[in-house]
Design an enzyme around this catalytic site. Structure first.
Site, PDB file in Angstrom:
ATOM      1  N   ASP A  15      -1.085 -20.756   5.705  1.00 10.82           N
ATOM      2  CA  ASP A  15      -0.794 -19.322   5.736  1.00 10.82           C
ATOM      3  C   ASP A  15      -0.441 -18.878   6.985  1.00 10.82           C
ATOM      4  O   ASP A  15      -0.835 -19.046   7.919  1.00 10.82           O
ATOM      5  CB  ASP A  15      -2.433 -18.981   5.583  1.00 10.82           C
ATOM      6  N   ASP A 109       3.136 -15.877   1.471  1.00 15.87           N
ATOM      7  CA  ASP A 109       3.195 -16.397   3.089  1.00 15.87           C
ATOM      8  C   ASP A 109       2.072 -17.785   2.960  1.00 15.87           C
ATOM      9  O   ASP A 109       1.634 -18.107   3.874  1.00 15.87           O
ATOM     10  CB  ASP A 109       2.774 -15.393   3.960  1.00 15.87           C
ATOM     11  N   GLU A 110       1.671 -18.269   1.828  1.00 16.70           N
ATOM     12  CA  GLU A 110       0.817 -19.184   1.474  1.00 16.70           C
ATOM     13  C   GLU A 110       1.118 -20.213   0.680  1.00 16.70           C
ATOM     14  O   GLU A 110       1.787 -19.681  -0.498  1.00 16.70           O
ATOM     15  CB  GLU A 110      -0.490 -18.899   1.676  1.00 16.70           C
TER      16      GLU A 110
HETATM   17  P1  TTP Z   1      -2.100 -12.385   3.952  1.00 15.77           P
HETATM   18  O1  TTP Z   1      -1.640 -13.782   4.535  1.00 15.77           O
HETATM   19  O2  TTP Z   1      -3.163 -11.828   3.378  1.00 15.77           O
HETATM   20  O3  TTP Z   1      -1.985 -11.521   5.544  1.00 15.77           O
HETATM   21  P2  TTP Z   1      -1.217 -11.705   7.017  1.00 15.77           P
HETATM   22  O4  TTP Z   1      -0.291 -12.764   6.946  1.00 15.77           O
HETATM   23  O5  TTP Z   1      -0.461 -10.276   7.258  1.00 15.77           O
HETATM   24  O6  TTP Z   1      -2.258 -11.850   8.007  1.00 15.77           O
HETATM   25  P3  TTP Z   1      -3.211 -13.034   8.180  1.00 15.77           P
HETATM   26  O7  TTP Z   1      -2.740 -13.865   9.540  1.00 15.77           O
HETATM   27  O8  TTP Z   1      -4.752 -12.594   8.097  1.00 15.77           O
HETATM   28  O9  TTP Z   1      -2.960 -13.972   7.082  1.00 15.77           O
HETATM   29  O10 TTP Z   1      -0.778 -11.665   3.443  1.00 15.77           O
HETATM   30  C1  TTP Z   1       0.609 -11.859   3.468  1.00 15.77           C
HETATM   31  C2  TTP Z   1       1.311 -10.742   3.573  1.00 15.77           C
HETATM   32  O11 TTP Z   1       1.338 -10.152   2.377  1.00 15.77           O
HETATM   33  C3  TTP Z   1       0.927  -9.780   4.406  1.00 15.77           C
HETATM   34  O12 TTP Z   1       1.765  -9.961   5.729  1.00 15.77           O
HETATM   35  C4  TTP Z   1       1.715  -8.435   3.914  1.00 15.77           C
HETATM   36  C5  TTP Z   1       1.428  -8.770   2.511  1.00 15.77           C
HETATM   37  N1  TTP Z   1       0.265  -8.050   1.953  1.00 15.77           N
HETATM   38  C6  TTP Z   1       0.437  -6.774   1.561  1.00 15.77           C
HETATM   39  O13 TTP Z   1       1.694  -6.186   1.265  1.00 15.77           O
HETATM   40  N2  TTP Z   1      -0.703  -6.084   1.050  1.00 15.77           N
HETATM   41  C7  TTP Z   1      -1.834  -6.733   1.040  1.00 15.77           C
HETATM   42  O14 TTP Z   1      -2.689  -6.176   0.593  1.00 15.77           O
HETATM   43  C8  TTP Z   1      -2.084  -7.769   1.656  1.00 15.77           C
HETATM   44  C9  TTP Z   1      -3.451  -8.597   1.817  1.00 15.77           C
HETATM   45  C10 TTP Z   1      -0.834  -8.505   2.217  1.00 15.77           C
HETATM   46 MG    MG Z   2      -0.980 -14.627   6.098  1.00 15.71          MG
END
Ligand code: TTP
Ligand code: MG
Length: 395
Positions: A15, A109-110
């Site tokens: 992720d 992103d995962e």
């Molecule tokens: P995430 O992997 O949940 O968050 P992140 O990568 O920003 O942070 P983390 O380090 O905690 O993993 O989500 C990936 C991307 O998806 C995030 O950068 C933006 C988008 N996203 C949204 O647009 N709305 C949301 O509610 C979430 C959870 C994510």
């Molecule tokens: Mg993330």
């Protein structure tokens, strides 16, 4: 080659850290070390994500922008650039596919990778994790967090444990020490409602699901959920990693006895087909990126059109909107009636990441809730029990 069933699996979950925000910082070094918030700071805006500096102020994904503005008045707001994030996401996926063809993307992103048979054990999986992390830094300057475990559930838990820039090995032996103390909400399938019910019954931590008698959990959440949650709590999860189903498609078409000419009838026909397709998607826990339509007139001339959505959906609303738009703007029947009408979707992705939508918006949330409710009624009462008012309305 499928691995024999008894062989322990090696599953990797990766992720990206603060993904959208990290990309913006990478593309504009002036933002480094600053509280960057991705989204629109207007009254109706929501936060997509933010840099770790902004998280120190309590800013979070899906938070109303007004709240974020109050918590972090000096935040730097940046409009999201979805095409750029998608481009990087694709390139990372390519890197993953160099490790194994068994890559299952969960969101932008995962992804899960099944490394069983490619490496000997979890240590070997961690080695691949380290290489992958380094490659992503070299390619894009971005950090990510990786979990390696014998199944998907534990791998996902593990990747979250030491964010950002983490690499965590999670063997079965860690279930008691690292999983059991966690809040029950960490379990897949525990939403706010189930969480409330469990807590009302005194089950706050995952440990409680295993230590309490099964009957106690069943009385709180029902038999199916109890069995599912107790298995997860023991660290058991046999779901396979399914390589991305981008090639698959789902469609629904119908031939009409008399050609449709009334624009209202055609609108309704689009909705009926879209409902069908959306329901299939949800049943398979998939969402689609591309919508197709097919129209045939009485003289057997056929048109097909396709369009790509800004983000995947499994809701009839999103599909029908795109379908009608293509019909209106890109097809001219020269006054002939519609004999056959079809709606299809392709570029399918996994939808059950448990993650709220990208850029969530209230009307979409409502549509999602409605879809969930009608799915439930249809599961119990049969396919024909719920029909949208719009379908029945006869003008
Ligand atoms: P995430 O992997 O949940 O968050 P992140 O990568 O920003 O942070 P983390 O380090 O905690 O993993 O989500 C990936 C991307 O998806 C995030 O950068 C933006 C988008 N996203 C949204 O647009 N709305 C949301 O509610 C979430 C959870 C994510
Ligand atoms: Mg993330």
């Amino acid at each position: 080659m499928m691995a024999p069933h008894h062989q322990p699996r090696v599953i990797l979950h990766l992720d990206m850290d603060a993904f959208f925000a990290a990309v913006e910082v990478q593309d504009n070094p002036d933002l480094a070390g600053k509280p960057v918030i991705i989204g629109h700071p207007g009254p109706r805006g929501v936060v997509a994500t933010c840099s770790y500096e902004a998280r120190k102020f309590g800013v979070r994904s899906a938070m109303p922008s007004t709240t974020a503005l109050r918590l972090c008045p000096n935040g730097i707001w940046v409009r999201g650039r979805m095409e750029r994030y998608t481009e990087i996401s694709r390139s990372i996926r390519e890197r993953m596919r160099e490790c194994t063809p068994l890559v299952e993307p969960l969101s932008i992103d995962e992804a899960f990778l099944d490394l069983t048979g490619i490496v000997q054990d979890l240590e070997g999986g961690a080695g691949i994790g380290r290489t992958l992390k380094e490659q992503i830094v070299q390619d894009h300057g971005l950090t990510s967090s990786v979990g390696v475990a014998p199944n998907k559930f534990l791998a996902k838990i593990a990747s979250d444990l030491e964010k950002p820039d983490g690499l965590v090995l999670f063997p079965m032996e860690a279930v008691q020490t690292r999983l059991w103390p966690m809040a029950v909400e960490k379990l897949w399938g525990v939403g706010p409602k189930t969480g409330e019910r469990l807590k009302a019954g005194g089950v706050h931590r995952i440990e409680g699901l295993v230590k309490r008698p099964e009957s106690a959990i069943t009385s709180l959440v029902g038999e199916r959920a109890a069995r599912h949650l107790r298995a997860l709590a023991r660290g058991e999860d046999s779901r396979p990693v399914v390589a991305s189903r981008e090639a698959k498609s789902i469609s629904s078409e119908r031939t009409y006895e008399t050609d449709l000419t009334d624009p209202d009838d055609i609108d309704r026909a689009f909705l009926a087909r879209a409902e069908h397709v959306a329901r299939e998607l949800r049943r398979d826990h998939l969402a689609a990126r591309t919508v197709h339509i097919k129209i045939r007139t009485g003289d057997f001339k056929t048109w097909t059109r396709a369009a790509t959505l800004s983000e995947p959906t499994n809701l009839a609303e999103g599909i029908v909107h795109e379908a009608r738009e293509m019909y209106r703007a890109r097809i001219d029947l020269h006054g002939k009636g519609v004999r056959l009408l079809g709606v299809g979707v392709s570029h399918l992705v996994q939808a059950d990441s448990g993650q709220p939508s990208l850029f969530p918006d209230p009307s979409e949330e409502r549509a999602r809730k409605l879809a969930r409710a009608t799915d439930e009624v249809r599961d119990r009462m049969g396919e024909k029990s719920v029909t949208r008012a719009r379908l029945l309305k006869k003008k």
